[in-house]
Write a protein that holds these residues in place. Sequence first.
Motif, PDB file in Angstrom:
ATOM      1  N   ALA A 119     -10.977   5.384  22.987  1.00  0.00           N
ATOM      2  CA  ALA A 119     -10.383   4.596  23.764  1.00  0.00           C
ATOM      3  C   ALA A 119      -9.137   5.029  24.304  1.00  0.00           C
ATOM      4  N   GLY A 120      -8.788   6.394  24.130  1.00  0.00           N
ATOM      5  CA  GLY A 120      -7.689   7.096  24.538  1.00  0.00           C
ATOM      6  C   GLY A 120      -6.527   7.273  23.595  1.00  0.00           C
ATOM      7  N   GLY A 121      -6.821   6.863  22.349  1.00  0.00           N
ATOM      8  CA  GLY A 121      -5.483   6.809  21.310  1.00  0.00           C
ATOM      9  C   GLY A 121      -5.670   8.089  20.574  1.00  0.00           C
ATOM     10  N   THR A 122      -4.744   8.127  19.563  1.00  0.00           N
ATOM     11  CA  THR A 122      -4.729   9.288  18.705  1.00  0.00           C
ATOM     12  C   THR A 122      -4.828   8.976  17.123  1.00  0.00           C
ATOM     13  N   ILE A 123      -5.441   9.317  16.105  1.00  0.00           N
ATOM     14  CA  ILE A 123      -5.504   9.111  14.789  1.00  0.00           C
ATOM     15  C   ILE A 123      -5.635  10.168  14.073  1.00  0.00           C
ATOM     16  N   THR A 124      -4.665  10.228  13.182  1.00  0.00           N
ATOM     17  CA  THR A 124      -4.418  11.726  12.296  1.00  0.00           C
ATOM     18  C   THR A 124      -3.992  11.160  10.748  1.00  0.00           C
ATOM     19  N   ASP A 163      -8.853  14.315   0.466  1.00  0.00           N
ATOM     20  CA  ASP A 163      -7.913  14.477  -0.723  1.00  0.00           C
ATOM     21  C   ASP A 163      -6.606  14.819  -0.172  1.00  0.00           C
ATOM     22  N   ALA A 164      -6.525  15.609   0.711  1.00  0.00           N
ATOM     23  CA  ALA A 164      -5.268  16.320   1.258  1.00  0.00           C
ATOM     24  C   ALA A 164      -4.434  15.132   1.895  1.00  0.00           C
ATOM     25  N   CYS A 165      -5.041  14.314   2.596  1.00  0.00           N
ATOM     26  CA  CYS A 165      -4.448  13.107   3.468  1.00  0.00           C
ATOM     27  C   CYS A 165      -3.957  12.060   2.241  1.00  0.00           C
ATOM     28  N   GLU A 166      -4.589  11.987   1.491  1.00  0.00           N
ATOM     29  CA  GLU A 166      -4.291  10.927   0.306  1.00  0.00           C
ATOM     30  C   GLU A 166      -4.541   9.587   1.114  1.00  0.00           C
ATOM     31  N   GLY A 167      -5.290   9.455   2.016  1.00  0.00           N
ATOM     32  CA  GLY A 167      -5.603   8.039   2.394  1.00  0.00           C
ATOM     33  C   GLY A 167      -4.564   7.508   3.683  1.00  0.00           C
ATOM     34  N   ARG A 168      -3.545   8.482   4.046  1.00  0.00           N
ATOM     35  CA  ARG A 168      -2.445   8.164   4.724  1.00  0.00           C
ATOM     36  C   ARG A 168      -2.783   8.206   6.331  1.00  0.00           C
ATOM     37  N   VAL A 169      -2.969   6.974   7.128  1.00  0.00           N
ATOM     38  CA  VAL A 169      -3.593   7.073   8.164  1.00  0.00           C
ATOM     39  C   VAL A 169      -2.412   6.658   9.387  1.00  0.00           C
ATOM     40  N   VAL A 210      -0.158   2.020  10.983  1.00  0.00           N
ATOM     41  CA  VAL A 210       0.163   3.038   9.833  1.00  0.00           C
ATOM     42  C   VAL A 210      -0.289   2.391   8.564  1.00  0.00           C
ATOM     43  N   GLU A 211      -0.883   3.381   7.763  1.00  0.00           N
ATOM     44  CA  GLU A 211      -1.537   2.992   6.343  1.00  0.00           C
ATOM     45  C   GLU A 211      -1.320   4.079   5.338  1.00  0.00           C
ATOM     46  N   ALA A 212      -1.683   3.763   4.327  1.00  0.00           N
ATOM     47  CA  ALA A 212      -1.899   4.647   3.056  1.00  0.00           C
ATOM     48  C   ALA A 212      -2.690   4.033   1.965  1.00  0.00           C
ATOM     49  N   ASP A 213      -3.277   4.967   1.285  1.00  0.00           N
ATOM     50  CA  ASP A 213      -4.107   4.593   0.223  1.00  0.00           C
ATOM     51  C   ASP A 213      -5.402   4.362   0.669  1.00  0.00           C
ATOM     52  N   LEU A 214      -5.852   4.580   1.927  1.00  0.00           N
ATOM     53  CA  LEU A 214      -7.024   4.203   2.384  1.00  0.00           C
ATOM     54  C   LEU A 214      -8.238   5.197   1.798  1.00  0.00           C
ATOM     55  N   GLY A 215      -9.470   4.425   1.729  1.00  0.00           N
ATOM     56  CA  GLY A 215     -10.585   5.287   1.380  1.00  0.00           C
ATOM     57  C   GLY A 215     -11.300   5.709   2.473  1.00  0.00           C
ATOM     58  N   LEU A 216     -12.151   6.707   2.223  1.00  0.00           N
ATOM     59  CA  LEU A 216     -12.979   7.114   3.537  1.00  0.00           C
ATOM     60  C   LEU A 216     -13.667   6.235   4.307  1.00  0.00           C
ATOM     61  N   MET A 231       0.814  -1.333  -0.106  1.00  0.00           N
ATOM     62  CA  MET A 231      -0.060   0.042  -0.161  1.00  0.00           C
ATOM     63  C   MET A 231       0.899   1.350  -0.202  1.00  0.00           C
ATOM     64  N   PHE A 232       2.141   1.243   0.399  1.00  0.00           N
ATOM     65  CA  PHE A 232       2.997   2.442   0.379  1.00  0.00           C
ATOM     66  C   PHE A 232       3.803   2.598  -0.983  1.00  0.00           C
ATOM     67  N   LYS A 233       3.387   3.629  -1.670  1.00  0.00           N
ATOM     68  CA  LYS A 233       3.958   3.898  -2.884  1.00  0.00           C
ATOM     69  C   LYS A 233       5.458   3.882  -3.000  1.00  0.00           C
ATOM     70  N   ALA A 234       6.247   3.318  -3.778  1.00  0.00           N
ATOM     71  CA  ALA A 234       7.668   3.417  -3.853  1.00  0.00           C
ATOM     72  C   ALA A 234       8.223   4.865  -3.853  1.00  0.00           C
ATOM     73  N   GLY A 235       9.423   5.348  -3.316  1.00  0.00           N
ATOM     74  CA  GLY A 235       9.875   6.573  -3.220  1.00  0.00           C
ATOM     75  C   GLY A 235       9.436   7.163  -1.732  1.00  0.00           C
ATOM     76  N   HIS A 236       9.108   8.263  -1.963  1.00  0.00           N
ATOM     77  CA  HIS A 236       9.008   9.272  -0.325  1.00  0.00           C
ATOM     78  C   HIS A 236       8.078   8.220   0.461  1.00  0.00           C
ATOM     79  N   GLU A 237       7.033   8.014   0.011  1.00  0.00           N
ATOM     80  CA  GLU A 237       5.920   7.361   0.912  1.00  0.00           C
ATOM     81  C   GLU A 237       6.566   5.855   1.707  1.00  0.00           C
ATOM     82  N   MET A 238       7.391   5.248   0.743  1.00  0.00           N
ATOM     83  CA  MET A 238       8.022   3.910   1.339  1.00  0.00           C
ATOM     84  C   MET A 238       9.022   4.334   2.072  1.00  0.00           C
ATOM     85  N   ASP A 239       9.892   5.308   1.819  1.00  0.00           N
ATOM     86  CA  ASP A 239      10.989   5.985   2.810  1.00  0.00           C
ATOM     87  C   ASP A 239      10.683   6.212   4.079  1.00  0.00           C
TER      88      ASP A 239
END
Length: 118
Positions: free
Chosen positions: A70-75, A88-94, A51-57, A9-17
Amino acid sequence: ELFSTTPDMFKAGHEMDRYGALKEATRSSHFGADCYAYALLASGFGVDMVVEADLGLYDYCALVPIVEGAGGTITDWEGDELGLHNHDACEGRVLASANHGLHEQALRILKSNPPRYD
């Protein structure tokens, strides 16, 4: 313990890095749990971060109140709130973390790996 659905799910390059830098800073990483990893994180059973990438709403919107309740943080990977208004700005990166301190550490790692311009 760091969880992700798949390394594909992580694009090669910057996202994978960026993912790789976070993975290197954790004790171990695991794949394949999908939404179950968020449930384990929220219940306190062995998952520290997801940690995820390319997720849909539809993949993450319902998880936000569960993790936060539950006391966690998600952004997104920049530390911005997740929701309909900025998908669109987050590009599904969670990034979801068991607590705020851990989340801040993870964000510093994700942000410390600037993009390469090859």
